[in-house]
Write an enzyme that holds these catalytic residues in place. Structure first.
Site, PDB file in Angstrom:
ATOM      1  N   ASN A  58       0.963  -1.222   0.039  1.00 39.12           N
ATOM      2  CA  ASN A  58      -0.112  -0.005  -0.014  1.00 39.12           C
ATOM      3  C   ASN A  58       0.883   1.218  -0.075  1.00 39.12           C
ATOM      4  OD1 ASN A  58      -2.249   1.474   0.116  1.00 39.12           O
ATOM      5  ND2 ASN A  58      -2.928   1.054   2.173  1.00 39.12           N
ATOM      6  N   HIS A  74     -14.136  -4.654  11.370  1.00 37.80           N
ATOM      7  CA  HIS A  74     -14.052  -3.598  12.067  1.00 37.80           C
ATOM      8  C   HIS A  74     -15.217  -2.564  12.212  1.00 37.80           C
ATOM      9  CE1 HIS A  74      -9.892  -3.463   9.240  1.00 37.80           C
ATOM     10  NE2 HIS A  74      -9.910  -4.244  10.237  1.00 37.80           N
ATOM     11  N   ARG A  92     -13.374  -5.815  15.751  1.00 39.10           N
ATOM     12  CA  ARG A  92     -12.264  -4.745  16.182  1.00 39.10           C
ATOM     13  C   ARG A  92     -13.007  -3.416  16.314  1.00 39.10           C
ATOM     14  NH1 ARG A  92      -7.590  -2.120  12.460  1.00 39.10           N
ATOM     15  NH2 ARG A  92      -9.401  -0.601  12.039  1.00 39.10           N
ATOM     16  N   TYR A  97      -7.297   7.094  13.025  1.00 32.89           N
ATOM     17  CA  TYR A  97      -7.198   5.782  12.516  1.00 32.89           C
ATOM     18  C   TYR A  97      -8.388   5.113  12.837  1.00 32.89           C
ATOM     19  CZ  TYR A  97      -6.085   1.304  11.498  1.00 32.89           C
ATOM     20  OH  TYR A  97      -6.189  -0.142  11.017  1.00 32.89           O
ATOM     21  N   ASP A 148      -7.091  -1.933  17.839  1.00 30.08           N
ATOM     22  CA  ASP A 148      -5.745  -1.444  17.024  1.00 30.08           C
ATOM     23  C   ASP A 148      -5.235  -0.077  17.571  1.00 30.08           C
ATOM     24  OD1 ASP A 148      -3.471  -1.267  15.389  1.00 30.08           O
ATOM     25  OD2 ASP A 148      -4.753  -1.753  13.539  1.00 30.08           O
ATOM     26  N   HIS A 190      -2.190   1.083  16.453  1.00 31.88           N
ATOM     27  CA  HIS A 190      -1.607   1.522  15.533  1.00 31.88           C
ATOM     28  C   HIS A 190      -0.383   2.254  15.884  1.00 31.88           C
ATOM     29  CE1 HIS A 190      -1.805   2.015  10.909  1.00 31.88           C
ATOM     30  NE2 HIS A 190      -2.456   1.174  10.871  1.00 31.88           N
ATOM     31  N   GLU A 197      -3.783  -4.621  19.787  1.00 30.30           N
ATOM     32  CA  GLU A 197      -2.832  -4.787  18.753  1.00 30.30           C
ATOM     33  C   GLU A 197      -1.947  -3.437  18.564  1.00 30.30           C
ATOM     34  OE1 GLU A 197      -4.856  -4.969  14.704  1.00 30.30           O
ATOM     35  OE2 GLU A 197      -2.960  -4.384  13.509  1.00 30.30           O
ATOM     36  N   GLU A 233       1.854  -6.647  11.582  1.00 29.75           N
ATOM     37  CA  GLU A 233       1.234  -6.428  10.140  1.00 29.75           C
ATOM     38  C   GLU A 233       2.267  -5.943   9.295  1.00 29.75           C
ATOM     39  OE1 GLU A 233      -1.971  -4.047  10.847  1.00 29.75           O
ATOM     40  OE2 GLU A 233      -1.107  -2.285  10.295  1.00 29.75           O
ATOM     41  N   ARG A 256       1.098 -10.912  13.468  1.00 28.40           N
ATOM     42  CA  ARG A 256       0.127 -10.534  12.408  1.00 28.40           C
ATOM     43  C   ARG A 256       0.698 -10.477  10.994  1.00 28.40           C
ATOM     44  NH1 ARG A 256      -4.259  -8.900  11.871  1.00 28.40           N
ATOM     45  NH2 ARG A 256      -3.984  -6.736  11.471  1.00 28.40           N
ATOM     46  N   HIS A 305      -2.832 -10.276   9.006  1.00 30.59           N
ATOM     47  CA  HIS A 305      -3.276  -9.056   8.688  1.00 30.59           C
ATOM     48  C   HIS A 305      -4.226  -9.164   7.186  1.00 30.59           C
ATOM     49  CE1 HIS A 305      -1.980  -4.999   6.917  1.00 30.59           C
ATOM     50  NE2 HIS A 305      -2.805  -4.729   7.350  1.00 30.59           N
ATOM     51  N   ASP A 362      -6.461  -3.503   1.820  1.00 30.50           N
ATOM     52  CA  ASP A 362      -5.299  -3.182   0.675  1.00 30.50           C
ATOM     53  C   ASP A 362      -4.533  -4.381   0.327  1.00 30.50           C
ATOM     54  OD1 ASP A 362      -4.600  -1.611   3.921  1.00 30.50           O
ATOM     55  OD2 ASP A 362      -2.946  -3.031   3.017  1.00 30.50           O
ATOM     56  N   GLU A 379      -7.915 -11.479  10.034  1.00 33.04           N
ATOM     57  CA  GLU A 379      -8.863 -10.254   9.950  1.00 33.04           C
ATOM     58  C   GLU A 379      -9.551 -10.056   8.656  1.00 33.04           C
ATOM     59  OE1 GLU A 379      -6.072  -6.743   9.366  1.00 33.04           O
ATOM     60  OE2 GLU A 379      -7.441  -5.543   9.780  1.00 33.04           O
ATOM     61  N   TRP A 405       2.098   6.987  12.252  1.00 33.94           N
ATOM     62  CA  TRP A 405       0.722   6.702  11.670  1.00 33.94           C
ATOM     63  C   TRP A 405       0.313   5.351  12.238  1.00 33.94           C
ATOM     64  CZ3 TRP A 405      -1.675   3.386   7.728  1.00 33.94           C
ATOM     65  CH2 TRP A 405      -3.056   3.518   7.816  1.00 33.94           C
TER      66      TRP A 405
HETATM   67  O1  KDG Z   1      -1.778  -0.614   4.707  1.00 41.76           O
HETATM   68  C1  KDG Z   1      -1.986  -0.236   5.979  1.00 41.76           C
HETATM   69  C2  KDG Z   1      -3.191  -0.850   6.502  1.00 41.76           C
HETATM   70  O2  KDG Z   1      -3.182  -2.095   5.990  1.00 41.76           O
HETATM   71  C3  KDG Z   1      -3.113  -0.823   8.085  1.00 41.76           C
HETATM   72  O3  KDG Z   1      -3.034   0.178   8.440  1.00 41.76           O
HETATM   73  C4  KDG Z   1      -4.446  -1.777   8.271  1.00 41.76           C
HETATM   74  O4  KDG Z   1      -3.611  -1.559  10.658  1.00 41.76           O
HETATM   75  C5  KDG Z   1      -4.306  -2.088   9.976  1.00 41.76           C
HETATM   76  C6  KDG Z   1      -5.253  -3.147  10.186  1.00 41.76           C
HETATM   77  O5  KDG Z   1      -4.959  -3.554  11.457  1.00 41.76           O
HETATM   78  O6  KDG Z   1      -5.620  -3.658   9.358  1.00 41.76           O
HETATM   79 MG    MG Z   2      -3.212  -2.947  12.429  1.00 41.62          MG
END
Ligand code: KDG
Ligand code: MG
Length: 402
Positions: free
Chosen positions: A37, A122, A147, A159, A210, A212, A236, A262, A283, A312, A316, A339, A402
């Site tokens: 991605n 999600h 999630r 996010y 998550d 993140h 996560e 991931e 993941r 994961h 994407d 997921e 991010w």
């Molecule tokens: O490309 C990045 C995403 O796949 C990611 O941010 C998604 O954190 C993610 C998740 O747990 O699916």
């Molecule tokens: Mg994630």
């Protein structure tokens, strides 16, 4: 049966996907996902310029040898561009072998050890009450695991709170767009989210979250401890896992199960996390960790440490990765969950697939190979669009994860 061609197909049916299609001297072809991605063309170029030429004429059945060749022939080890390409080739070769032998790939991996793979999806909205509405909707749809994410007061664009996660954020923009972050406000709201969720649905549904990559080890330890009574399935990516030893502090302070990885591209990224039992779930995915072959090496290492996989499966990655994950998922003992984020409808049309979802479980189906294909004529209609993942800045402008 020799490899005669490696085609690289870039398409955007709702979001960008990169696919390697391998053709052979026997007329059997196989597909693999190479989507990274935000950096799609780097992988596509790597595949077509550096990988494809060295594969022509090779034995299509020599999966392990080709995996080793791809790991070693570049001399430069790992890295997401290299391993996404390696993953695509690996998936395509498993697909070819399954088709040639007339069996679904899971049979080549040892056969079924479960009837289906539990999926989580999600729920995420700005307000806690809206996230709970989503949660209830998913439970009605049959999910046993969801999630939960929610907005952070005072922070725009957080996010995981987009209702539609299938499409590509930032597609067509010339620069990555900027999200905000405020750790203190976040730590204030997340316990309320899970309190409200448990009050609404009880303990019969697995709940996940998550972070993140946003917290420090001590903040993550605090959050994990604070959430213990809500019995999460996992927390996560509580922190960026560049230094695996950083998880020691988190682990010492909480019994909330931890999931990481991931972004991992090989066992090297998680060896210490697994060996020291600092996490509960890894993941890693078939598309970024070296295909089915790479994923199996990680899972085999993790099994005696009681670490399970939870691959994961964001939107994407193409349906080819989902198919691979499910063949792995029904045939590998230490798989914990998968997921599942829905793809745009156009993507499901471009990648017709045999896998199914029912009563909260995913199944790879019985088609020979991976049971997924690419409709090349349709794929051609959707032109690549450059897109970036977002970046995050704190209130004072400092750039963070991010
Ligand atoms: O490309 C990045 C995403 O796949 C990611 O941010 C998604 O954190 C993610 C998740 O747990 O699916
Ligand atoms: Mg994630």
């Amino acid at each position: 049966m020799n490899i005669t061609q490696v085609k690289v197909i870039v398409t955007n049916p709702g979001r960008n996907f990169v696919t390697a299609k391998i053709e052979t001297s026997e007329g059997i072809s196989g597909v693999g996902d190479a989507t990274l991605n935000g950096r799609e063309l780097a992988v596509a170029t790597y595949l077509s310029e550096h990988v494809a030429p060295m594969l022509i004429g090779r034995d299509a059945f020599a999966i392990e040898d080709t995996w080793q060749l791809m790991s070693r022939a570049s001399y430069w080890r790992r890295g997401p561009v290299q391993t996404a390409a390696q993953s695509a080739i690996d998936m395509a070769l498993w697909d070819i072998k399954g088709k040639a032998l007339g069996v679904p790939v899971y049979q080549l991996l040892g056969g079924r050890c479960r009837t289906g793979v539990m999926a989580y999806t999600h729920a995420g909205a700005a307000e806690i009450s809206e996230t709970i509405d989503d949660l209830q909707m998913f439970i009605e749809q049959g999910y046993h695991a969801v999630r939960l994410q929610c907005g952070v007061p005072g922070v725009p664009d957080v996010y995981g709170v987009d209702r539609d996660t299938s499409t590509q954020p930032g597609a067509g923009t010339e620069r990555p767009y900027v999200e905000g972050w405020d750790t203190s406000a976040y730590l204030g709201v997340v316990p309320k989210l899970f309190e409200a969720a448990r009050e609404a649905v009880g303990f019969g549904t697995h709940l996940l979250h998550d972070v993140h990559h946003r917290l420090t080890p001590s903040e993550a330890g605090w959050l994990g401890k604070r959430l213990e009574d809500h019995r999460l399935f996992w927390l996560e990516d509580a922190l960026a896992s560049d230094y695996q030893s950083a998880y020691r502090l988190v682990r010492q302070h909480t019994t909330t199960p931890l999931a990481v990885g991931e972004v991992f591209t090989s066992l090297v990224d998680c060896e210490q996390l697994i060996r020291e039992q600092l996490i509960d779930y890894v993941r890693a995915s078939a598309v970024h960790a070296g295909g089915l072959t790479g994923l199996r090496k990680i899972a085999a290492f993790a099994e005696p440490y009681q670490v399970k996989t939870g691959c994961h499966g964001a939107a994407d990655m193409s349906p080819i990765t989902m198919a691979a994950a499910l063949h792995f998922g029904v045939s590998t003992h230490n798989v914990g969950i998968q997921e599942r984020a829905l793809h745009p409808e156009e993507a499901d049309d471009v990648f017709p697939h045999a896998y199914t979802f029912s009563d909260g479980y995913l199944d790879p189906g019985e088609a020979p190979g991976l049971g997924v294909d690419i409709d090349e004529a349709l794929a051609e209609r959707y032109e690549y669009r450059r897109g970036y993942l977002p970046v995050v800045r704190l209130r004072d402008g400092t750039l963070t994860n991010w």
